[in-house]
Design an enzyme around this catalytic site. Sequence first.
Site, PDB file in Angstrom:
ATOM      1  CD  GLU A 197      -1.354  -2.370   2.001  1.00 15.02           C
ATOM      2  OE1 GLU A 197      -0.143  -2.661   1.881  1.00 15.02           O
ATOM      3  OE2 GLU A 197      -2.155  -3.048   2.658  1.00 15.02           O
ATOM      4  CB  CYS A 205       0.068  -2.933   8.594  1.00 17.75           C
ATOM      5  SG  CYS A 205       1.100  -1.589   7.980  1.00 17.75           S
ATOM      6  CB  CYS A 245      -0.612   0.757   5.122  1.00 22.86           C
ATOM      7  SG  CYS A 245       0.949   0.042   4.561  1.00 22.86           S
TER       8      CYS A 245
END
Length: 139
Positions: A55, A91, A94
């Site tokens: 990401e 996560c 991100c």
Amino acid sequence: MTNEELILEAKKAREHAYVPYSHFQVGAALVTKSGKIYHGCNIENAAYAPTNCAERTAFFRAVYEGEREFAKIAIVGGPEGSEADEMCAPCGVCRQVMMEFCNPETFQIILADGKGKCLQRTLKEMLPYGFGPENLGSH
Ligand code: THU
């Protein structure tokens, strides 16, 4: 750009993952409000901590190119050699990077597995009570 098309782009991005340590490949496809796509994959590191998620790779590529307005991101991740049997959620780091550049009320995060299942949530749903530029009064 339909979600299905974007998921396909995330699957393609996943093939670029550099994952000699976790063997867990993730691909992301980020689309700007103007409809341009930026791909990202996870890039690992022998020192582990410098690893960059898919990401963030997509966001940093886009931001480098001058993009600041984003509509949605599709994410596909799973063990190397598998088709991604489960959905892979971004996560916390991100989500925080998304918070820097996206409106949490409107930015859409699409999680997909390799078998046709998908889930769509806003950034606000994925990161409730998030801290962003507006909290600093810099916008
Ligand atoms: N990873 C991502 O790239 N994105 C996610 O959404 C979750 C985790 C990566 C980091 C690391 O390379 C591997 O997946 C295992 O954690």
